[in-house]
Design an enzyme around this catalytic site. Structure first.
Site, PDB file in Angstrom:
ATOM      1  N   ASN A 138      -8.124   9.602   1.693  1.00 55.43           N
ATOM      2  CA  ASN A 138      -7.249   8.704   0.929  1.00 55.43           C
ATOM      3  C   ASN A 138      -7.887   7.340   0.791  1.00 55.43           C
ATOM      4  O   ASN A 138      -8.610   6.881   1.654  1.00 55.43           O
ATOM      5  CB  ASN A 138      -5.851   8.636   1.558  1.00 55.43           C
ATOM      6  CG  ASN A 138      -5.711   7.477   2.529  1.00 55.43           C
ATOM      7  OD1 ASN A 138      -5.475   6.324   2.120  1.00 55.43           O
ATOM      8  ND2 ASN A 138      -5.875   7.745   3.820  1.00 55.43           N
TER       9      ASN A 138
ATOM     10  N   PHE B  80      -2.978   0.337   0.987  1.00 59.01           N
ATOM     11  CA  PHE B  80      -1.714  -0.330   1.378  1.00 59.01           C
ATOM     12  C   PHE B  80      -0.744  -0.486   0.204  1.00 59.01           C
ATOM     13  O   PHE B  80      -0.181  -1.559  -0.015  1.00 59.01           O
ATOM     14  CB  PHE B  80      -1.971  -1.715   1.991  1.00 59.01           C
ATOM     15  CG  PHE B  80      -2.565  -1.721   3.360  1.00 59.01           C
ATOM     16  CD1 PHE B  80      -2.674  -0.568   4.116  1.00 59.01           C
ATOM     17  CD2 PHE B  80      -3.009  -2.912   3.922  1.00 59.01           C
ATOM     18  CE1 PHE B  80      -3.231  -0.584   5.393  1.00 59.01           C
ATOM     19  CE2 PHE B  80      -3.563  -2.954   5.198  1.00 59.01           C
ATOM     20  CZ  PHE B  80      -3.681  -1.785   5.928  1.00 59.01           C
TER      21      PHE B  80
ATOM     22  N   SER C 290      -7.715   0.011   8.466  1.00 59.91           N
ATOM     23  CA  SER C 290      -7.754   0.780   7.221  1.00 59.91           C
ATOM     24  C   SER C 290      -9.067   0.481   6.522  1.00 59.91           C
ATOM     25  O   SER C 290      -9.446  -0.681   6.371  1.00 59.91           O
ATOM     26  CB  SER C 290      -6.591   0.390   6.310  1.00 59.91           C
ATOM     27  OG  SER C 290      -6.866   0.881   5.009  1.00 59.91           O
TER      28      SER C 290
ATOM     29  N   ASN D  95      -9.527   0.867   3.448  1.00 59.69           N
ATOM     30  CA  ASN D  95      -9.254   0.724   2.020  1.00 59.69           C
ATOM     31  C   ASN D  95      -8.829  -0.667   1.563  1.00 59.69           C
ATOM     32  O   ASN D  95      -8.501  -0.866   0.407  1.00 59.69           O
ATOM     33  CB  ASN D  95      -8.192   1.757   1.609  1.00 59.69           C
ATOM     34  CG  ASN D  95      -8.645   3.168   1.922  1.00 59.69           C
ATOM     35  OD1 ASN D  95      -9.780   3.526   1.593  1.00 59.69           O
ATOM     36  ND2 ASN D  95      -7.800   3.945   2.571  1.00 59.69           N
ATOM     37  N   THR D  96      -8.801  -1.629   2.499  1.00 60.97           N
ATOM     38  CA  THR D  96      -8.577  -3.021   2.117  1.00 60.97           C
ATOM     39  C   THR D  96      -9.874  -3.755   2.458  1.00 60.97           C
ATOM     40  O   THR D  96     -10.223  -3.843   3.641  1.00 60.97           O
ATOM     41  CB  THR D  96      -7.379  -3.623   2.884  1.00 60.97           C
ATOM     42  OG1 THR D  96      -6.193  -2.937   2.485  1.00 60.97           O
ATOM     43  CG2 THR D  96      -7.211  -5.111   2.603  1.00 60.97           C
TER      44      THR D  96
ATOM     45  N   LYS E 236      -4.241  -0.914  16.209  1.00 65.32           N
ATOM     46  CA  LYS E 236      -4.796   0.361  15.712  1.00 65.32           C
ATOM     47  C   LYS E 236      -6.231   0.162  15.259  1.00 65.32           C
ATOM     48  O   LYS E 236      -6.501  -0.664  14.384  1.00 65.32           O
ATOM     49  CB  LYS E 236      -3.935   0.890  14.562  1.00 65.32           C
ATOM     50  CG  LYS E 236      -4.378   2.266  14.084  1.00 65.32           C
ATOM     51  CD  LYS E 236      -3.302   2.920  13.261  1.00 65.32           C
ATOM     52  CE  LYS E 236      -3.733   4.268  12.733  1.00 65.32           C
ATOM     53  NZ  LYS E 236      -2.680   4.888  11.933  1.00 65.32           N
TER      54      LYS E 236
ATOM     55  N   ASN F 178      -7.603   5.310  13.314  1.00 67.47           N
ATOM     56  CA  ASN F 178      -7.342   5.407  11.878  1.00 67.47           C
ATOM     57  C   ASN F 178      -8.291   6.470  11.273  1.00 67.47           C
ATOM     58  O   ASN F 178      -8.964   7.190  11.998  1.00 67.47           O
ATOM     59  CB  ASN F 178      -7.565   4.026  11.241  1.00 67.47           C
ATOM     60  CG  ASN F 178      -6.577   3.787  10.117  1.00 67.47           C
ATOM     61  OD1 ASN F 178      -6.433   4.638   9.226  1.00 67.47           O
ATOM     62  ND2 ASN F 178      -5.882   2.661  10.141  1.00 67.47           N
TER      63      ASN F 178
HETATM   64  C1  LIG Z   1      -2.397   9.513   2.966  1.00 72.79           C
HETATM   65  C2  LIG Z   1      -2.587   8.708   4.211  1.00 72.79           C
HETATM   66  C3  LIG Z   1      -2.106   7.413   4.264  1.00 72.79           C
HETATM   67  C4  LIG Z   1      -2.272   6.641   5.427  1.00 72.79           C
HETATM   68  N1  LIG Z   1      -1.779   5.371   5.472  1.00 72.79           N
HETATM   69  C5  LIG Z   1      -1.864   4.665   6.637  1.00 72.79           C
HETATM   70  C6  LIG Z   1      -1.289   3.368   6.734  1.00 72.79           C
HETATM   71  O1  LIG Z   1      -0.664   2.870   5.802  1.00 72.79           O
HETATM   72  N2  LIG Z   1      -1.433   2.701   7.896  1.00 72.79           N
HETATM   73  C7  LIG Z   1      -2.106   3.227   8.979  1.00 72.79           C
HETATM   74  O2  LIG Z   1      -2.180   2.569  10.030  1.00 72.79           O
HETATM   75  N3  LIG Z   1      -2.635   4.465   8.906  1.00 72.79           N
HETATM   76  C8  LIG Z   1      -2.537   5.182   7.773  1.00 72.79           C
HETATM   77  N4  LIG Z   1      -3.073   6.439   7.716  1.00 72.79           N
HETATM   78  C9  LIG Z   1      -3.834   6.957   8.888  1.00 72.79           C
HETATM   79  C10 LIG Z   1      -2.979   7.828   9.800  1.00 72.79           C
HETATM   80  O3  LIG Z   1      -1.915   7.092  10.366  1.00 72.79           O
HETATM   81  C11 LIG Z   1      -3.843   8.415  10.933  1.00 72.79           C
HETATM   82  O4  LIG Z   1      -4.335   7.356  11.742  1.00 72.79           O
HETATM   83  C12 LIG Z   1      -5.017   9.234  10.424  1.00 72.79           C
HETATM   84  O5  LIG Z   1      -4.688   9.931   9.250  1.00 72.79           O
HETATM   85  C13 LIG Z   1      -5.515  10.231  11.478  1.00 72.79           C
HETATM   86  O6  LIG Z   1      -4.494  11.137  11.853  1.00 72.79           O
HETATM   87  P1  LIG Z   1      -4.333  12.601  11.186  1.00 72.79           P
HETATM   88  O7  LIG Z   1      -5.684  13.267  11.251  1.00 72.79           O
HETATM   89  O8  LIG Z   1      -3.307  13.282  12.017  1.00 72.79           O
HETATM   90  O9  LIG Z   1      -3.891  12.373   9.794  1.00 72.79           O
HETATM   91  C14 LIG Z   1      -2.932   7.213   6.557  1.00 72.79           C
HETATM   92  C15 LIG Z   1      -3.392   8.538   6.496  1.00 72.79           C
HETATM   93  C16 LIG Z   1      -3.228   9.281   5.346  1.00 72.79           C
HETATM   94  C17 LIG Z   1      -3.741  10.702   5.308  1.00 72.79           C
END
Ligand SMILES: Cc1cc2nc3c(=O)[nH]c(=O)nc-3n(C[C@H](O)[C@H](O)[C@H](O)COP(=O)(O)O)c2cc1C
Length: 359
Positions: A110, A114, A172, A174-175, A214, A243
């Site tokens: 992704n 934000f 993140s 992405n910022t 985080k 993350n």
């Molecule tokens: C579509 C998507 C959006 C995410 N948005 C955020 C976010 O806004 N803030 C954040 O701290 N992590 C965000 N994450 C990261 C997740 O919270 C997590 O740290 C990461 O995906 C690893 O866990 P997973 O493998 O179980 O997905 C996002 C992940 C995905 C897939």
């Protein structure tokens, strides 16, 4: 027995991932999904950072960015849920398409950036809740912010009356520039301002809410040393590890591997778990760690705990396994813990720390 989600999934995956995500939120909001009854297991119960968790499995940030369905997520069995990331002003995020399913690998890439409705909208929704259950608020900074630290401080102040804990998300990918906040001096400045705001609110309200940080899984050893040193100096309440990653290691699906953004899901498991162990070694036993990245089963949840995590979170694997996943993991986790013959899952923490090499 046929899992009804397997049938729904075929239909849901005909939509692009962002539309499918919107449909899943709408379904949860409408209440059509039945609550999952998971019998309470005293062996899974724990107090971490002063909060009483009925079980160690939480929903990670990013699914419920705008606090639309925290109670529906808790009803699926999760012991806690984290809304956000929320930024002070609403923002649209990056151009679409910006979420990609890598089905073969059960991974997601992704680059949302934000996208969220801003503090006021999320605050209004959280204020309307009854308040039961552990709902954390994940805070961030607007892309065009001139003072990023002030954005995090604003998050603490705005949500203090409705949050059970805070997560300062500085990881993140992405910022642009956000992850620079992980560098030692910037992190010291950020955490001292954020924790000062927390302490001030704690004094006014008489309740001290924990603040977690985080972090990314793509840190150098020196980067991890610096974060551990600052976390201990600043009296942080815990770390969330991790993350999404910029790495594409472990992907067999090369078609979409070249998409920019953060990768999550099964291929992130080993890397993020190695960082849990690496941070546990640096932090010592007292500071809580929440392990996130590629949790897909009771075994992977337990592996994170054995590597040093107190609690775990997941997001991506639920895309593939559906809303029944938390209840399934919890039922199986109870069996695994019973088999170990311990009185509490807490006793299993750190028991395989040495299995994870230094990253
Ligand atoms: C579509 C998507 C959006 C995410 N948005 C955020 C976010 O806004 N803030 C954040 O701290 N992590 C965000 N994450 C990261 C997740 O919270 C997590 O740290 C990461 O995906 C690893 O866990 P997973 O493998 O179980 O997905 C996002 C992940 C995905 C897939």
């Amino acid at each position: 027995m046929i899992d009804p989600f397997k049938l729904t999934r075929r239909g849901l995956f005909l939509f692009d991932p962002e539309t499918a995500h919107g449909l899943s939120i709408a379904a949860l909001k409408s209440g059509v999904l039945p609550a999952c009854r998971v019998p309470a297991d005293p062996k899974l119960r724990q107090t971490v950072a002063g909060l009483d968790f009925a079980n160690p499995l939480g929903l990670a940030a990013g699914y419920d960015k705008n606090a639309e369905v925290p109670d529906a997520m808790l009803k699926l069995g999760f012991g806690f849920t984290e809304i956000g990331t929320v930024t002070p002003k609403p923002q649209a995020g990056n151009a679409k398409p910006r979420i990609f399913r890598l089905e073969q690998d059960e991974a997601v890439i992704n680059r949302l950036g934000f996208n969220n409705d801003g503090h006021d909208a999320a605050f209004a929704r959280l204020s309307a809740r009854s308040g039961a259950g552990i709902v954390g608020v994940n805070i961030g900074a607007n892309k065009d912010s001139e003072d990023r630290v002030a954005d995090y401080v604003a998050g603490i102040r705005r949500f203090y009356s409705v949050a059970k804990y805070f997560t300062a998300n500085i990881s993140s990918p992405n910022t642009p520039g956000l992850r620079d906040l992980q560098a030692r001096d910037s992190l010291t400045a950020l955490l001292s301002a954020v924790l000062a705001a927390r302490n001030d609110e704690a004094q006014k309200s008489g309740k001290r809410l924990p603040v977690f940080l985080k972090i990314a899984p793509d840190l150098t050893r020196e980067g991890m040393d610096d974060i551990a040193a600052v976390a201990l100096e600043q009296d942080l309440d815990g770390l969330i590890v991790s993350n999404t990653t910029l790495s594409r290691d472990g992907l067999t699906d090369q078609r979409q591997a070249g998409e920019a953004g953060g990768m999550s899901g099964k291929p992130l498991f080993a890397k993020s778990t190695a960082v849990v162990a690496a941070m546990r070694r640096r932090l010592g036993p007292a500071m809580p760690i929440i392990g996130v990245g590629g949790v897909s089963s009771a075994q992977t949840a337990l592996d994170k705990i054995r590597a040093g995590a107190d609690l775990v979170q997941l997001y991506s694997c639920m895309v593939y396994e559906g809303p029944g996943l938390p209840a399934k993991i919890l039922r199986e986790l109870s069996l695994l813990v019973a088999r170990e013959g311990v009185a509490s899952i807490r006793e299993l923490r750190d028991t395989r720390l040495d299995h994870w090499p230094e990253v």
